[in-house]
Design an enzyme around this catalytic site. Structure first.
Site, PDB file in Angstrom:
ATOM      1  N   GLU A 501      12.718  -4.810   5.587  1.00 26.91           N
ATOM      2  CA  GLU A 501      13.339  -4.269   6.802  1.00 26.91           C
ATOM      3  C   GLU A 501      14.853  -4.449   6.786  1.00 26.91           C
ATOM      4  OE1 GLU A 501      11.462  -5.408  10.444  1.00 26.91           O
ATOM      5  OE2 GLU A 501       9.492  -4.738   9.796  1.00 26.91           O
ATOM      6  N   GLY A 502      15.455  -4.247   5.628  1.00 28.29           N
ATOM      7  CA  GLY A 502      16.895  -4.387   5.466  1.00 28.29           C
ATOM      8  C   GLY A 502      17.230  -5.702   4.797  1.00 28.29           C
TER       9      GLY A 502
END
Length: 820
Positions: A501-502
Site C-alpha cells: 500500500e505504498g
C-alpha cells in the site's frame, strides 16, 4: 531620540499588523495614519511628509487599484510563475485531486482551529458492530492458531475459511443494501486489529477485500448492473475477490503499468460484441490463489477508434472486473511472503466485453483516480490496524514478561536500560491508539489522502520499533519460533507492512509533504490552476492573498519563538495547554518555511527528497501530536494518562525540532536556511525529548495491572488457558500480582540462605519450617512458580516434526524440562 522612537513605533505597528493578519486596506490606512501622526506631533515637517508621500503614495495607489496592480505587479510575476511551473502528468494531477483534505490542512496552514478538533466526534461502535466484535470476531479468533497456520498448514483451517465467508468478514465495507455489513472505518479497523492479535495471516486475508478491492470499487463506481451482478456474491462469501495492480515492472509507480487492454471486436458467450483483449502479468496479489473474481488495472488503448473518438487512442489506466475462470487467465500459484494467500496472475489475449470496465464504458481511463481514492481510505484502516494489534500485544506481553522474568534477582523490567525500550513501547502505543481512532474516524467522514499516507507510514514504522524493542526485552524467549511465541509473527510481518500500500521510503520522501504541500496550502494549487488556465485575474487575487498569508505566518512564527509560544492559543487549561501552544507555534513555522521553500526551489523540490521528507516529518508529528491531545481530551483527561501524554508530546516536539534542524542545515541556499533557522528558533532549540524520570515512570507503568493497561490494550484477543501463548503469560502475571509479597519473602529468604535446598520444593519446605512462609503462602508460591517457569519456556521440536510438520502437527513441542 525622536527618530529612534519613530522607528520603534513603526516596527511595533508593522509587527502587530502582520501578526494579526490584517487586510491590505488596513495596512494602507495604517501607513497614512502613521505619517499623519508623525507630522501632527512634529516628528517630521512638511518636507518629510512630502518625501513620504512621494515614496509611499505610488505604492499605495498601485496595490489598492486592482487594474494597476494586475498590470504592473501581478502580470510580470504571472509570466515568471508560468515559466518555472513544473510539468504535471495526468497521473500526478489525478493523485493530487483524488480524495480530500481534513485536519492535516489545519496543521499545515499555521493557524489550527482547535475548537474544531475538540468538537470533532470520533466514531463510536454501533450495537451491531460491538456485537460482531464480541461474538463473531471472538469466535473466529478462537478457531485460529497462528503457528498451525503459518508453520504447519500454510493456510487458514478450512473451518475458519468457511466461517469467514459465512459471517461476511469479507463484506464489512459493503453497504447493507447490497447484502454487506456496512461497518464504519473504525469498526473495520477494530475487527481487523483483534483478528491480527490472534493471527496476522487471517487478518491480512480479511483486510484486503475491505481495503483496495472489487467490493469497494463497485460500491463507489460500479454501474447498477455490475453491483447487482457481483456484490451479492462478494457479500455472502460465495465469491472471493482479489485486485491485480502490482507486477514485475511496476510497484509504487503505478503509472508505469505495462499491462494492456486493446479495444476490439470478439466473440463472448457465443455472441460478437465490442470488448477488450487483455494482456497482463501481476504479482504479489493477495487472495489471488483462491480468488474467483479479479479486479484488474491496465492501460486501455483504442487504436481503431471503436469507442467513438477517433482522436483518442490512449485512454490511460482503467479498471475492470473479470471472472477468474475466463479463458486465457492463469491463476492459482502462490508466492510465499507468509502463510496468507498471495500469488501471481497472468493473462494473454483475454477477451471480455466493455461492460467489464468498472463503471462502464464512460469510466474508460478513470482507473487511476479510482485506485488513488480507494487506496487513500484503505491506508487509514488496514495497516494501522495490523500495527495496532502487534503493538498492543507487544505492550501487554512485554509488561508481563518484564515483571515475571528475573535477572540478578530483579525483574528485568526494572532495569533502566530495559525501561528505555519499554517506555518507547508504552509511549508509542498511546500515540498509535490515538492516531488509529482519530484517522479511522476521519475516514468515516471523508477520504483524507495525506492523513492516511501519514498513518500508514508512521504506524508501520512504530510497529517496527515496538516489536524490535519487545524482542530485545524478551531475548531468547522472542527468538525461538513455536506456538509459545507471541511476538515472532509480528516480527516476520514487518517487511510486509512497510512495503505494501505504498512503500514507506517513497511515502515519506515523495508523498507526505509533496502531496500535502499542494493539497493543504490555501493558495498554491489554485495558483497553479490559474496559471495553467492563463487566468491572470484569479492569479492576482490568489497571489496577494498568499503574500498576506506568508507575512502573517512569519510574524506569528517569530513571535511564538521569542515568547516560548505563550502568546499562542490553547483551547483547554491544565497539563495539555502548553502542548497546544507549541503545536500552534510549529504549525506556523511549517507554513512559512513551506512558502519560502516552494518559492525558492519551485519544481526542484520534487528532486530534493530529503528536504521534502523532513518537512513531511514536521507535518506528521503535528498531526499525531494533535491526535494524541484529542485522545487525551476524549478519554476524559484522566490522571493515569498524564505521564504518557507528556512522553508522547515531548517526543513529538523533539522530533519536530530535529526535522527542522536537519532541514535548515541542508537547505541549498545557506543564507536562506540560516534566516529560516533564526525565524523558527530565535532563542535556540529547547525540546530535548522525554527525561530519564519520565522514562522510568512509563517503564514502571507497563509492569503494573491497571485500568490504563486494560484501556490501552482493549480489543485484542487474549487466550484464557495455559495452552495459549498469550493466555499462559497472562495467567502467570495475574498469579504473580496475587502472591508477589509472599514470593518476594521467599526469594529474599533463598538469597540469604534462610530457605535451603536444591529444588524449589525443598526451599519452600525449608521456608515454612523457618517461619518465613505459612503453608498457605508456600502453596501459592509453588503454584505461581510452576506458572512462571512454564511461561518463560520456549518450544523444542523433534527432527521428525521439523522434517514434516503437517503429519506430525499434534506432537507435543513443549519438551524443555526443569532440572534441579
Amino acid at each position: 531620540m525622536t527618530a529612534l522612537l519613530s522607528i520603534l513605533v513603526a516596527i511595533a505597528a508593522a509587527w502587530t499588523l502582520a501578526y494579526l493578519g490584517v487586510s491590505l486596506m488596513v495596512w494602507s490606512a495604517a501607513v497614512v495614519i502613521y505619517f499623519a501622526a508623525l507630522a501632527a506631533v512634529g516628528a517630521i515637517g512638511w518636507v518629510g511628509l512630502l518625501i513620504a508621500a512621494v515614496v509611499f503614495a505610488p505604492l499605495l495607489i498601485l496595490f489598492n487599484s486592482t487594474p494597476l496592480r494586475r498590470r504592473f505587479a501581478s502580470k510580470p510575476i504571472f509570466k515568471g510563475f508560468k515559466a518555472v511551473l513544473p510539468p504535471m502528468s495526468d497521473t500526478e494531477r489525478e493523485a493530487l485531486e483524488a480524495g480530500s483534505t481534513w485536519w492535516e490542512t489545519e496543521m499545515f496552514r499555521g493557524k489550527p482551529d482547535w475548537q474544531y478538533l475538540l468538537d470533532f466526534k470520533r466514531t463510536q461502535l454501533t450495537e451491531a458492530e460491538q456485537s460482531f466484535l464480541d461474538n463473531e470476531t471472538e469466535t473466529l479468533c478462537g478457531m485460529l492458531d497462528e503457528w498451525e497456520i503459518s508453520a504447519e498448514l500454510k493456510d487458514i483451517p478450512q473451518e475458519a475459511w468457511e466461517y469467514i465467508r459465512a459471517h461476511k468478514f469479507f463484506a464489512m465495507l459493503i453497504p447493507k443494501a447490497h447484502g454487506g455489513l456496512g461497518f464504519s472505518a473504525v469498526a473495520q479497523s477494530t475487527v481487523v486489529a483483534k483478528i491480527a492479535s490472534r493471527s496476522l495471516t487471517t487478518a491480512v486475508t480479511v483486510m484486503v477485500p475491505n481495503s483496495l478491492g472489487p467490493g469497494e470499487l463497485l460500491v463507489h463506481y460500479g454501474t447498477k448492473e455490475q453491483q447487482d451482478k457481483w456484490l451479492p456474491g462478494l457479500a455472502d462469501g460465495s465469491q472471493i475477490p482479489c485486485f491485480g495492480l502490482t507486477g514485475p515492472e511496476v510497484g509504487s509507480d503505478a503509472g508505469a503499468l505495462p499491462d494492456t487492454g486493446i479495444v476490439c471486436r470478439g466473440e463472448y458467450n457465443g455472441e460478437e460484441v465490442l470488448g477488450m483483449k487483455l494482456t497482463f502479468s501481476k504479482r504479489w496479489i493477495t487472495l489471488a490463489p483462491v480468488a474467483t473474481v479479479i479486479g484488474l488495472a491496465f492501460k486501455l488503448y483504442d487504436p481503431d477508434g471503436l469507442l467513438g473518438d477517433p482522436d483518442t487512442t490512449d485512454y490511460g489506466i482503467t479498471c475492470a472486473l473479470i471472472s477468474a475462470d475466463e479463458p486465457g487467465v492463469e491463476i492459482g500459484r502462490r508466492h510465499s511472503p507468509g502463510a496468507f494467500m498471495n500469488g501471481p496472475i497472468y493473462g494473454k489475449d483475454v477477451f471480455v466485453p466493455l461492460d467489464a470496465i468498472i463503471g462502464g464504458q464512460e469510466k474508460a481511463g478513470g482507473g487511476w483516480r479510482m485506485l488513488v481514492e480507494c487506496l487513500s481510505a484503505g491506508r487509514g484502516i488496514s495497516l494501522p490496524a495490523l500495527s495496532s494489534a502487534a503493538s498492543k500485544t507487544a505492550y501487554r506481553m512485554t509488561g508481563a514478561f518484564g515483571r515475571i522474568r528475573r535477572q540478578f534477582k530483579v525483574p528485568v523490567g526494572k532495569f533502566e536500560g530495559v525501561q528505555e525500550a519499554t517506555a518507547r513501547i508504552g509511549g508509542l502505543n498511546y500515540k498509535m491508539e490515538a492516531a488509529r481512532i482519530f484517522t479511522a474516524s476521519g475516514v468515516d467522514q471523508c477520504t483524507p489522502a495525506v492523513v492516511t499516507a501519514m498513518a500508514k507510514y508512521h504506524m508501520t514504522e512504530w510497529m517496527r520499533q515496538i516489536v524490535n524493542d519487545a524482542m530485545d526485552v524478551h531475548g531468547g524467549r522472542g527468538i525461538q519460533q513455536g506456538p509459545r511465541n507471541y511476538l515472532f509473527s509480528s516480527y516476520q510481518s514487518i517487511p510486509i507492512a512497510i512495503t505494501v500500500e505504498g512503500a514507506n521510503i517513497l511515502t515519506r520522501s515523495l508523498m507526505i509533504f509533496g502531496q500535502g504541500a499542494i493539497r493543504c496550502h490555501p493558495y498554491v494549487f489554485p495558483e497553479m490552476e490559474a496559471a495553467r488556465n492563463d487566468d491572470l485575474e484569479e492569479f492576482d487575487t490568489l497571489l496577494w492573498s498568499h503574500v498576506g498569508h506568508s507575512v502573517n505566518r512569519a510574524a506569528r512564527t517569530l513571535t511564538f519563538g521569542l515568547s516560548g509560544a505563550v502568546t499562542a492559543k490553547a483551547p483547554v487549561s491544565g497539563v495539555a495547554a502548553p502542548y497546544y501552544r507549541q503545536l500552534e507555534r510549529f504549525s506556523s513555522a511549517l507554513a512559512i518555511c513551506s512558502d519560502i521553500t516552494m518559492g525558492m526551489l519551485g519544481g526542484e523540490l520534487k528532486r530534493k527528497e530529503l528536504l521534502s521528507a523532513r518537512l513531511g516529518d514536521v507535518l506528521s508529528e503535528l498531526y499525531f501530536g494533535s491526535a494524541t491531545l484529542k485522545f487525551f481530551y476524549d478519554e476524559g483527561e484522566k490522571d493515569e494518562d498524564i505521564e504518557h501524554l507528556h512522553y508522547v508530546m515531548q517526543d513529538c516536539l523533539h522530533k519536530i525540532e530535529q526535522a527542522f534542524d536537519g532541514f535548515f542545515r541542508n537547505f541549498p541556499n545557506r543564507f536562506v536556511g540560516g534566516a529560516m533557522r533564526v525565524l523558527v528558533f530565535p532563542t535556540g532549540r529547547h525540546h530535548k525529548g522525554p527525561s530519564d524520570r519520565l522514562i522510568n515512570t512509563i517503564g514502571d507503568a507497563i509492569l503494573e495491572p491497571s485500568s490504563f493497561r486494560d484501556r490501552l490494550t482493549a480489543n485484542i484477543y487474549l487466550g484464557t488457558d495455559e495452552h495459549s501463548a498469550t493466555g499462559r503469560m497472562e495467567k502467570a502475571f495475574d498469579k504473580l500480582i496475587e502472591v508477589e509479597p509472599a514470593f518476594e519473602k521467599f526469594a529474599k529468604a533463598v538469597g540469604k540462605g534462610e530457605a535451603e535446598g536444591f529444588t524449589v520444593d525443598e526451599q519452600l519446605t525449608s521456608a515454612v519450617a523457618a517461619g518465613v512462609l505459612t503453608d498457605a503462602e508456600a502453596r501459592q508460591v509453588k503454584e505461581y512458580d510452576d506458572l512462571r517457569y512454564d511461561a518463560i519456556l520456549t518450544d523444542a521440536f523433534s527432527k521428525e516434526y521439523l522434517a514434516d510438520p503437517v503429519n506430525h502437527r499434534h506432537e507435543d513441542h513443549r519438551m524443555e524440562s526443569r532440572v534441579a
